[in-house]
Design an enzyme around this catalytic site. Structure first.
Site, short mmCIF file in Angstrom:
data_model
loop_
_atom_site.label_atom_id
_atom_site.label_comp_id
_atom_site.label_asym_id
_atom_site.label_seq_id
_atom_site.Cartn_x
_atom_site.Cartn_y
_atom_site.Cartn_z
N TYR A 111 2.14 13.28 -15.18
CA TYR A 111 2.13 14.43 -14.28
C TYR A 111 2.44 15.73 -15.04
O TYR A 111 3.32 15.77 -15.89
CB TYR A 111 3.18 14.26 -13.19
CG TYR A 111 2.91 13.11 -12.23
CD1 TYR A 111 1.96 13.23 -11.22
CD2 TYR A 111 3.61 11.91 -12.34
CE1 TYR A 111 1.72 12.18 -10.35
CE2 TYR A 111 3.37 10.86 -11.47
CZ TYR A 111 2.42 11.00 -10.48
OH TYR A 111 2.17 9.97 -9.62
N ARG A 176 7.96 7.62 -5.93
CA ARG A 176 7.46 7.92 -7.27
C ARG A 176 8.67 8.06 -8.18
O ARG A 176 9.26 9.14 -8.27
CB ARG A 176 6.62 9.20 -7.27
CG ARG A 176 5.37 9.15 -6.41
CD ARG A 176 4.33 8.21 -7.03
NE ARG A 176 3.09 8.22 -6.27
CZ ARG A 176 2.79 7.38 -5.30
NH1 ARG A 176 3.69 6.44 -4.96
NH2 ARG A 176 1.65 7.43 -4.66
N ALA A 238 0.45 -7.12 6.15
CA ALA A 238 1.22 -5.96 6.61
C ALA A 238 1.90 -6.33 7.92
O ALA A 238 1.32 -7.02 8.76
CB ALA A 238 0.32 -4.74 6.80
N ALA A 268 -4.54 3.12 -2.33
CA ALA A 268 -4.73 2.14 -1.25
C ALA A 268 -3.68 2.28 -0.16
O ALA A 268 -3.97 2.10 1.03
CB ALA A 268 -4.71 0.73 -1.82
N ASP A 270 -2.20 5.04 0.82
CA ASP A 270 -2.56 6.20 1.64
C ASP A 270 -3.70 5.85 2.59
O ASP A 270 -3.69 6.24 3.76
CB ASP A 270 -2.99 7.37 0.74
CG ASP A 270 -1.95 7.72 -0.29
OD1 ASP A 270 -0.75 7.64 0.01
OD2 ASP A 270 -2.33 8.09 -1.42
#
Length: 335
Positions: A111, A176, A238, A268, A270
């Site tokens: 990043y 993150r 899920a 995936a 998101d």
């Protein structure tokens, strides 16, 4: 379920940073001599683009620099059918950049977003009229890690009592680790997720943050306040816990994931969130909403970018209507 939404079903508003993204093509190490492909990457705009693909009215609120990357980001998100007219252009700060470095076992992401335009966002974003008319506002755990003002934005959104706002709030933990100082993410992300109306978290994320031995029901006990909590267990299943679940008397619905050939897993989660939210907004029950989440996620898994093409409408409808036995068949794919 529909009582969660505004009676007039306003748009979905997604708030957060999107960056320009560079990745080698074909997918290979950055040390190779291949070319670099420019695309865009951002958790919230990924959700926005998939919601637009699924027919929802959606806008993305953020900030970009007054630079070529910023113009590229806005053009790409707008081309997907997302309203980008609320995105601010910062004349002093740059658009963030990330570089993907694919490896044999996983893709590393580097990043370059410190001091970016989006890192200067603050609580005043919520004064945008698009937010006031929204049915749903979607946030992620990336935003509070970017700067104190960004954390204030998310704190204000989630700190507003349900009775004082017309819109629902969904929050994807989206941990993150590289963005958080050591030892800070677990408490902050748990507190934020627990204030949302709808919360998403990967089981692997929850285990990394709150305990390696956690099972989905344990996560529900940790996050007991959201009206709906979705715990994503990778390629397995899920689980959606309704208000009061996890020992509190509410229901839980589990839907196995589709078997899909994976090109790259980035994006995936998101896509899953977008599909699930679209299902709820369309009035589907929990099972069909989870199925639509899986179908949308499989589209992201098949491409090297964050945004892949969905199956056609007829295919989606057919798959949503499968019996549980046919959906769960070992050879079941989304093709």
């Amino acid at each position: 379920m529909n009582s969660m939404w505004r009676p007039d079903e306003g748009p979905v508003v997604c708030v957060g940073e999107t960056m320009a993204a560079l990745a080698p093509t074909p997918p290979d190490s950055l040390d190779s001599t291949g070319e670099l492909r420019l695309s865009v990457a951002g958790a919230e705009s990924n959700v926005a683009m998939y919601l637009a693909d699924l027919g929802r009215s959606v806008c993305w609120l953020s900030a970009v620099g007054d630079d070529a990357f910023g113009r590229r980001v806005c053009a790409a998100v707008g081309a997907a059918g997302v309203d980008v007219t609320g995105v601010r252009t910062d004349p002093e700060r740059p658009t963030g950049l990330l570089v993907k470095d694919p490896g044999r076992d996983r893709t590393r992401v580097h990043y370059y977003r410190s001091g970016s335009a989006a890192s200067a966002l603050g609580p005043d974003v919520l004064d945008d009229p698009r937010v006031r008319s929204a049915a749903l506002v979607h946030l992620t755990g990336v935003t509070p890690a970017l700067s104190p003002s960004c954390r204030d934005l998310v704190e204000r959104a989630l700190g507003t009592p349900r009775g004082e706002r017309l819109y629902a709030i969904s929050f994807d933990v989206n941990h993150r680790p590289a963005l958080w100082p050591d030892g800070t993410a677990a408490t902050v992300l748990r507190e934020l997720a627990d204030r949302a109306d709808i919360a998403f978290v990967g089981l692997d994320e929850a285990q990394d943050l709150w305990g390696a031995d956690l099972e989905p029901a344990d996560v529900r006990r940790l996050l007991g306040r959201p009206r709906i909590l979705v715990v994503k267990d990778g390629a397995r299943a899920a689980h959606a816990f309704a208000e009061g679940g996890g020992g509190g008397g509410g229901g839980v619905c589990t839907v196995p994931a589709l078997r899909t050939d994976v090109v790259e897993p980035v994006g995936a989660g998101d896509a899953f969130a977008a599909g699930f939210l679209a299902g709820l907004l369309d009035g589907h029950d929990m099972r069909r909403a989870l199925r639509l989440g899986h179908l949308t996620a499989s589209s992201a898994l098949k491409v090297t970018g964050d945004h892949g093409p969905l199956p056609d409408t007829a295919t989606i409808a057919r798959l949503l209507d499968l019996t549980d036995e046919d959906w769960s068949a070992p050879a079941r794919t989304d093709r």
